[in-house]
Design an enzyme around this catalytic site. Structure first.
Site, short mmCIF file in Angstrom:
data_model
loop_
_atom_site.label_atom_id
_atom_site.label_comp_id
_atom_site.label_asym_id
_atom_site.label_seq_id
_atom_site.Cartn_x
_atom_site.Cartn_y
_atom_site.Cartn_z
N TYR A 1 -12.21 -6.69 -6.94
CA TYR A 1 -13.40 -5.84 -6.88
C TYR A 1 -13.73 -5.21 -8.23
O TYR A 1 -12.86 -4.66 -8.91
CB TYR A 1 -13.21 -4.74 -5.84
CG TYR A 1 -13.29 -5.24 -4.42
CD1 TYR A 1 -14.40 -5.94 -3.96
CD2 TYR A 1 -12.24 -5.00 -3.52
CE1 TYR A 1 -14.48 -6.39 -2.66
CE2 TYR A 1 -12.31 -5.45 -2.21
CZ TYR A 1 -13.43 -6.15 -1.78
OH TYR A 1 -13.49 -6.59 -0.49
N LYS B 1 15.19 10.62 10.53
CA LYS B 1 13.81 11.02 10.81
C LYS B 1 12.86 10.00 10.19
O LYS B 1 13.25 9.18 9.35
CB LYS B 1 13.54 12.41 10.24
CG LYS B 1 13.64 12.49 8.72
CD LYS B 1 13.36 13.90 8.23
CE LYS B 1 13.47 13.96 6.70
NZ LYS B 1 13.15 15.31 6.18
#
Length: 389
Positions: A272, A44
């Site tokens: 940043y 899956k």
């Protein structure tokens, strides 16, 4: 020639070692206590980010006999690839989902009167019985019929089978503490599943049972029953102690490259908002990957990479498509390979390190890299047969 054929959309590379998948499958297969016990390879979520079709082929070649997926769409992808092994798809939210599954010869899971009705309609539409696995909730409190409703579900399933609309294949459940050896819930859930199975047999259903997942398949032979379902073990993602005890091998390697190097002076803020400031003059390396590639921003300042076999810390904030590495006095070259996830024996960062830093499971880490723009390649398993389809 299209640009995408010669220029990658992104700069994250995922290499999947199918020999590791095959090896891990054989480890699980050899641990199975009864030859008649089937081994389901759970693929899956695109095989936990490793690539469902390639992993399924490698696992089947190495001794798996079933495939397990979450949705009908995942199952149909395997069928279109020419894989004809038994498949169980265990979550359905519409009758259309079960109709498509049944038409493709995919087994379905039923956990309520509603999903049983879907299966009945699917059998009627396909002109052949829908193959059904009845899921009961033995303690996970997730999927499965609540125990107080399981008897009614069994009776209804028996009635539908007598009409030729479904074939009840098994009664199954999922462990809540499957990766905690010795936990008291393992025996409690096993007993509850056994009770449900005996009720099914008493109603006249000839059904199998399956309960064990990866670690319980390796450590609890009494829980093997008629089938075991292996997911995390298939990819070498069990916890450290168990992984080494059973010689399971991680199958995923993640790399990028150095895009830019620069020398900065002491006091220079990096990335940043300058969360990190250079304590001295040093070399920085820019790596052209970030959270758009599956590297969580929350790992800013808590991640390291390997270049030329040496570890370097990621500093400053991880950006959408870039992150910065502190190389100190060392000079690295633009274009050099950067290992984000690699070999423990070579001292490279590992999936388990990432999981520890994120306070999560290694299975979550690998699914982060299941993205359309990631450059995923496979190393074939040695000695596998060619596939067509």
């Amino acid at each position: 020639m299209e640009a995408r054929s010669i220029v990658p959309r992104r700069y994250l590379n995922v290499l999947v070692d199918l020999s590791a998948v095959a090896h891990n499958t054989r480890v699980v297969r050899q641990a199975v206590s009864r030859p008649a016990t089937a081994v389901m390879a759970v693929v899956k979520a695109d095989a936990y980010g490793h690539g469902a079709i390639d992993v399924a082929r490698a696992a089947l070649d190495a001794g798996a006999t079933w495939l397990g997926v979450y949705t009908t769409a995942e199952a149909l992808e395997l069928r279109r690839a020419g894989l004809d092994a038994p498949i169980l798809a265990w979550l359905h939210n519409s009758v259309e989902s079960m109709c498509l599954a049944t038409a493709a010869g995919v087994d379905v899971s039923v956990q309520s009167a509603r999903t049983l009705a879907f299966a009945v309609d699917a059998g009627r539409s396909a002109g052949r019985p829908a193959r059904v696995h009845l899921e009961v909730d033995t303690g996970l409190a997730r999927g499965g019929a609540a125990l107080q409703h399981s008897a009614a579900l069994l009776d209804a399933a028996k009635a539908a089978q007598s009409q030729g609309l479904i074939e009840v294949v098994s009664v199954w459940s999922h462990l809540s503490h499957g990766e905690v050896p010795g936990h008291h819930t393992l025996d409690e859930q096993a007993k509850l599943l056994d009770d449900a199975w005996r009720r099914a047999v008493d109603t006249g259903l000839d059904v199998r049972r399956h309960l064990a997942g990866s670690l319980s398949a390796l450590t609890r032979p009494d829980l093997h029953l008629d089938m075991i379902r292996t997911g995390s073990a298939l990819y070498g993602l069990l916890p450290y102690t168990e992984r080494h005890s059973f010689d399971l091998r991680p199958a995923m390697r993640v790399t990028s490259h150095v895009a830019l190097t620069k020398w900065v002076e002491a006091g220079q803020g990096v990335s940043y908002e300058h969360d990190w400031v250079a304590p001295s003059a040093l070399n920085l390396a820019l790596i052209p990957v970030g959270y758009a590639d599956g590297i969580p921003r929350s790992l800013s300042g808590r991640l390291s990479v390997s270049i030329r076999g040496r570890r370097y810390p990621v500093v400053g904030r991880i950006c959408m498509d870039q992150m910065i590495v502190n190389c100190g006095d060392e000079k690295v070259e633009e274009g050099e390979e950067v290992v984000l996830i690699g070999s423990e024996s070579d001292g490279e960062p590992t999936i388990h390190e990432w999981a520890l830093a994120m306070n999560t499971t290694p299975c979550e880490v690998t699914t982060y890299f299941d993205r359309p723009h990631v450059n995923r390649q496979t190393v074939p398993a040695v000695g596998t047969r060619p596939w067509t389809g």
